[in-house]
Design an enzyme around this catalytic site. Sequence first.
Site, mmCIF file in Angstrom:
data_model
loop_
_atom_site.group_PDB
_atom_site.id
_atom_site.type_symbol
_atom_site.label_atom_id
_atom_site.label_comp_id
_atom_site.label_asym_id
_atom_site.label_seq_id
_atom_site.Cartn_x
_atom_site.Cartn_y
_atom_site.Cartn_z
ATOM 1 N N LYS A 222 0.855 -1.196 0.000
ATOM 2 C CA LYS A 222 0.000 0.000 0.000
ATOM 3 C C LYS A 222 0.889 1.244 0.000
ATOM 4 O O LYS A 222 1.443 1.620 1.036
ATOM 5 C CB LYS A 222 -0.901 0.021 1.245
ATOM 6 N N GLU B 229 10.011 1.234 10.320
ATOM 7 C CA GLU B 229 11.016 2.249 9.960
ATOM 8 C C GLU B 229 10.333 3.588 10.150
ATOM 9 O O GLU B 229 9.541 4.010 9.300
ATOM 10 C CB GLU B 229 11.463 2.067 8.503
#
Length: 491
Positions: free
Chosen positions: A183, A259
């Site tokens: 996505k 992250e």
Amino acid sequence: MTISESDLLAKVPDRLFIGGKWVPSTSGRSIEVHDPSTGLVIKTIADASPEDGIRAVDAAAAVQQSWAATAPRVRGEILRGAFDLLQERADEFALLMTLEMGKPLAEARGEVTYGGEFLRWFGEEAVRISGRYGVNPEGTGRMIVTHLPVGPSFLITPWNFPLAMATRKIAPALAAGCTAIVKPAELTPLTTLYFARLLEEAGLPAGVLNVITTSTSGDVSAPIIADKRLRKLSFTGSTPVGRKLLTQASENVLRTSMELGGNAPFLVFDDADLDGAVDGAMLAKFRNIGQACTAANRFIVHESVADEFTARITARVNELTIGRGTDDGVAIGPLINDGAVDKADALVRDAIDRGATLVTGGSRIDGPGSFYQPTVLSGIVAGSDILREEIFGPVVTIVPFTDEADAVALANDTEYGLVSYVFTRDLARGQRLVETLQTGMMGLNVGVVSNAAAPFGGVKQSGIGREGGSEGIHEYLETKYVLTPDPFLAG
Ligand code: NAP
């Protein structure tokens, strides 16, 4: 032959990629993608519904077993084939990123090189997934340790590096034998769609990679994360969204890689090569128009060289050319949207109100597009918002320090811990800072650290896990241990 912008945009798919087919959204809605340098719509694409998201999980789950059973060499060669195709189309991918994200074309070409390296690196790592075999300490059996694909993985990427943030997840997932649903961010979905078409051409079997683009990321993602067939969530984005996704992932006890945001300190000591430090600073600050998780957010400079460093970096900043990323010589493109301009400007105003000195820049630029002047602020006062929050814009903030302990305390005074930069000629000091700075990565006398062969990632609230390097593929592998009886006693 250089392709025109309109011909390139016409080649980019405008549908969802599910089960190897380009399909319309069941929502019937669409997303308008804008060029941040003009504000104009450049393409309209499908806007996925939660139902489309589950169809993507269906597709990924259906082929998980067959993809895991595909020879590692075959998986690696598909990635290598994708690498080769990407080199052939480097100019197209670079232009596409400049159009949807705004970065200067030269930097977009650099991202194609960087992003492509993950395909080559993990194509090579696919055949090096190893295990171990040995006698147990008691001498009564044999211990086997092997690594197996985690399973269907959900990969969520941000807008700032549309290609590299996708390949940094897709390549290790596929190399490890995991199927995936990607996505991309609503603001920059085109590069991922075009890259999925490239993987299709490289021979990736249907369903192994699925792409959903949506304007309702929370509504579409939550049912995917809750789906019992999903085994892994890998996210790159802001820390607040990462926290929310970690909570959702905990319900399904998913493997997670996070992250997240950064607030990089850039330390310049009195013994530093100042020219080298200014070169490093320009890269660490202005690459991607300051919109990088690794961007230097706080320049912490020894008081005896702070004025000289400020003068030299200001001279360089005043030479930067601002404009549309497609124009020759442009170093500073637009920020991603007007909201990003408002945020950078608010941080600059707050710092000035609290006593900082505006050395250059400091204003939004009128006209079409979302532009902000490259800016230098010196003498930032402790407690200013700009020292705590990611600026994500072309703003240099200079804070003086007195000694090494003071510099370390200032650098570590943040919830983030992604990367730090240190400029010093003193080797022992450099080694001490490797241990005292609380960051997952450090640039020692360099202003950029990213490399597909290196483990990228942060500590503290900058994240969990590593992408790239030999570590990166293990984010998509489970460890399985097997014990067998002593074969000499058996039978
Ligand atoms: P973001 O707002 O956190 O969004 C990141 C991604 O998450 C986008 O795809 C976004 O989609 C999606 N998202 C947002 N809310 C969500 C939800 N509730 N459920 C599921 N998905 C959701 O971050 P961004 O503004 O795109 O990117 C900038 C941030 O990324 C900065 O903080 C930067 O430091 C960080 N970053 C970190 C690294 C790293 O490696 N550590 C690398 C690059 C960027 P929509 O935008 O379509 O809603």
